[in-house]
Design a protein around this motif. Structure first.
Motif, PDB file in Angstrom:
ATOM      1  N   LYS A   1      42.211  -7.464  20.760  1.00  0.00           N
ATOM      2  CA  LYS A   1      40.959  -8.196  20.837  1.00  0.00           C
ATOM      3  C   LYS A   1      40.042  -7.500  21.835  1.00  0.00           C
ATOM      4  N   PRO A   2      38.957  -6.913  21.365  1.00  0.00           N
ATOM      5  CA  PRO A   2      38.079  -6.177  22.264  1.00  0.00           C
ATOM      6  C   PRO A   2      37.409  -7.110  23.271  1.00  0.00           C
TER       7      PRO A   2
ATOM      8  N   LYS B   1      30.608  -8.667  20.840  1.00  0.00           N
ATOM      9  CA  LYS B   1      30.710  -9.512  19.663  1.00  0.00           C
ATOM     10  C   LYS B   1      29.476  -9.381  18.788  1.00  0.00           C
TER      11      LYS B   1
ATOM     12  N   ALA C   1      37.871  -3.349  14.362  1.00  0.00           N
ATOM     13  CA  ALA C   1      36.503  -3.186  14.837  1.00  0.00           C
ATOM     14  C   ALA C   1      35.980  -1.806  14.438  1.00  0.00           C
TER      15      ALA C   1
ATOM     16  N   THR D   1      34.227  -7.419  16.121  1.00  0.00           N
ATOM     17  CA  THR D   1      35.435  -7.791  16.869  1.00  0.00           C
ATOM     18  C   THR D   1      36.428  -8.494  15.957  1.00  0.00           C
TER      19      THR D   1
ATOM     20  N   ASP E   1      39.222 -11.247  16.733  1.00  0.00           N
ATOM     21  CA  ASP E   1      39.450 -12.127  17.875  1.00  0.00           C
ATOM     22  C   ASP E   1      40.818 -12.805  17.883  1.00  0.00           C
TER      23      ASP E   1
ATOM     24  N   ALA F   1      36.796 -13.552  13.807  1.00  0.00           N
ATOM     25  CA  ALA F   1      36.200 -12.219  13.868  1.00  0.00           C
ATOM     26  C   ALA F   1      34.687 -12.358  13.928  1.00  0.00           C
TER      27      ALA F   1
END
Length: 605
Positions: A529-530, A534, A554, A586, A588, A602
């Protein structure tokens, strides 16, 4: 004058366990009770098949074939050990190929089976014929089965006495060899009058020499009355269980039936109160640590209007609890009537009961007929066989469009036998590519278990998920024990000690209540998860569930409608698709995450 001998099959260790615990009972925990049942004079057991087969691999880290062999060893060679099989599906959710059906018969005979109850939820006789041949080929008794229920209002063509009579005539005309005939009501909804008329009709049509059985569940509250009606109509056998896995969603209790037949001319397998009580006492001790869901010991008036098999009710309610949407149960159950009616009035028995339930769940969660689940679509299009009544025309059109499949009149076994992925060679190669032994047992396990879970078991990656804990519906006792809590969509196993003891929180686990260590399955993919970055377009879950696969990362470009990830909820795969063309900003969630309804999954740009 001698009393009429009635053969009692003890369903405690198969249907009883499935109906109360979803089959999640470890074999070494209950084998002492099997010995006690033998000592009580029980010689006929239902011991294998149904959902219990996959449960061994999915949740118990046990090989179902080894469990069967252990059971046979305890009861000896003279006992009648019976398995239940879903016609051409055998133990699977979808129809099997001919070679897999033969492999089923070969392996079940090898591992101790005496008799196979062969049923089809559609009552399509074509789905019973070839399995019957294989059952007899491998030297087992064949109990051919007609599935029953009281259909929701509006069905005149199916589930009446004439409908069942026509099915018997079809069996006879087809020349199918059988050793006994069973009328199986998984929902417990067939009213006693219809049961009496149906068994009377069958006795008249088949003659006095044929062994007739009746099977039901107490779920709707009429099981004991239905059993008395069946006996008075000429049935030779009934299915019973013992406490704590009797009544409610299971079969009536042996002791209850012994009491119910007092003063009659029936002899229930020479069983005696005192010996059965001893057996029951041992079973209760064996199951003392297992959590009994409240709904498994209740009679539900709702079931008469929304046919739900006892063996499936607890499985579905427990899944809904684990996924955090149990508050929707009554709505989903009520929607079953609509789904059954438009789906062609097949009997609500596995796998059709779960197919109905999934579509009812989808109608409640996503909007009525907004989505057609793949299995329900295949059912109305004919891929499981011929439904008793033609499915609703508009639903058929909708299913054909959504699944991109044409309706078919080909037999289910013919279609399955043409599918390469349902062949023995396909699964042999799959096992060998994974470095696994390609024995008959392993081929069957790999081919029957969905979503690659059989392979994961054979690789040693399956989890242990046994529901234990002292919350036994009594309301008594302390709160010490193992619990599962959900916080912000994350599931934690919490260990609570009595008094001033420590409270320990273990790493996140898949949603389930268990007192056993959990071996978390290896993820199929990992999507970190970056932090930040977003996108302006958010993609949310429409239902609670678990992340099964993540297909994009991503930076990936996606087209409108392209699948980003797949959730698993209520045994369904739910595609999470891009709402428009764009780029994934992203992801998530991670694989195996539990997600809540409306949770962010996402973002896109």
């Amino acid at each position: 004058m001698a009393k009429k001998y009635i053969d009692v099959m003890d369903t405690t260790f198969r249907d009883g366990f499935q109906s109360v615990f979803g089959g999640r009972v470890l074999v070494d925990d209950y084998l002492p009770a099997v010995e006690a049942a033998k000592s009580a004079g029980i010689t006929h057991f239902e011991f294998a098949g149904g959902a219990n087969f996959q449960t061994s691999f999915y949740y118990l880290q046990e090989n179902a074939f080894d469990t069967m062999s252990k059971f046979r060893e305890v009861v000896g060679q003279s006992a009648n050990l019976q398995a239940v099989s879903r016609g051409v599906n055998t133990l699977a959710f979808e129809p099997n190929s001919k070679e897999f059906i033969e492999l089923f018969a070969k392996l079940f005979k090898k591992h101790g089976t005496s008799t196979v109850r062969n049923f089809d939820a559609l009552n399509d006789i074509n789905n019973l014929a070839y399995p019957a041949q294989m059952i007899k080929k491998y030297g087992m008794e064949h109990e051919i089965t007609i599935t029953m229920m009281d259909a929701p209002a509006g069905c005149k063509e199916a589930h009446g006495v004439m409908f069942y009579e026509n099915k018997i005539r079809e069996i006879l005309d087809a020349g199918i060899e059988f050793d006994s005939v069973c009328f199986k009501d998984s929902t417990g909804t067939s009213n006693p009058s219809k049961v009496y008329q149906t068994i009377s009709m069958a006795r008249k049509l088949l003659g006095d020499s044929v062994h007739l059985r009746f099977h039901t569940h107490e779920t709707a509250g009429v099981a004991v009355a239905s059993y008395i009606a069946a006996l008075e109509a000429g049935a030779n056998g009934i299915d019973l269980a013992v406490s704590p896995v009797s009544g409610g969603t299971s079969q009536p209790d042996i002791l209850t039936m012994l009491h119910a037949i007092k003063g009659t001319d029936y002899n229930l397998s020479d069983l005696k109160f005192d010996k059965v009580l001893k057996y029951q006492s041992v079973l209760k001790e064996c199951l003392d640590e297992y959590r009994i869901p409240l709904e498994s010991i209740q009679v539900s008036p709702l079931i008469n209007l929304s046919p739900m098999p006892g063996s499936a009710l607890v499985i579905n309610t427990e899944m809904m609890k684990e996924e955090g949407n149990y508050d929707k149960f009554d709505k989903v159950a009520a929607e079953m009537k609509n789904v059954v009616s438009k789906g062609g009035f097949a009997t609500s028995a596995t796998p059709v009961s779960q197919i109905y339930w999934q579509q009812a769940y989808s109608n409640v969660m996503f909007g009525e007929w907004e989505k057609i689940t793949p299995s329900y679509g295949k059912l109305v299009l004919g891929y499981y066989g011929k439904t008793p009544v033609s499915a609703d025309v508009e639903i058929v059109k909708l299913a054909s469009k959504e699944l991109d499949l044409e309706p078919t009149t080909k037999s289910a076994i013919e279609l399955a036998s043409q599918d390469e992925e349902k062949s023995i060679s396909f699964w042999r190669e799959k096992l060998e590519s994974e470095g696994l032994d390609s024995s008959d047992e392993n081929i069957f396990i790999a081919g029957i278990c969905e979503h690659g879970k059989g392979i994961e078991f054979l690789k040693g990656n399956s989890p242990l998920k046994v529901r234990k804990g002292k919350n036994n519906c009594s309301g008594e006792g302390n709160m010490a024990g193992n619990y599962t809590v959900v916080v912000d969509g994350k599931t934690y196993s919490v260990q609570v000690a009595e008094g001033s003891g420590d409270i320990q929180i273990v790493a996140p686990v898949a949603q389930d209540t268990t007192s056993q260590p959990i071996a978390t399955p290896q993820p199929q993919a990992t999507a970190s998860k970056p932090a930040g970055g977003k996108g302006s377009i958010e993609i949310h879950s429409q239902t609670p569930g678990n992340v099964w696969k993540i297909l994009k990362k991503a930076g990936d470009s996606v087209a409108e409608g392209e699948v980003i990830m797949i959730l698993e909820a209520m045994k369904m795969e739910i595609d999470i698709a891009a709402s428009q063309a764009g780029t994934i900003a992203t992801i998530d969630v991670d694989v195996n995450d539990a997600v809540a309804d409306g949770q962010l999954l996402a973002t896109m740009e």
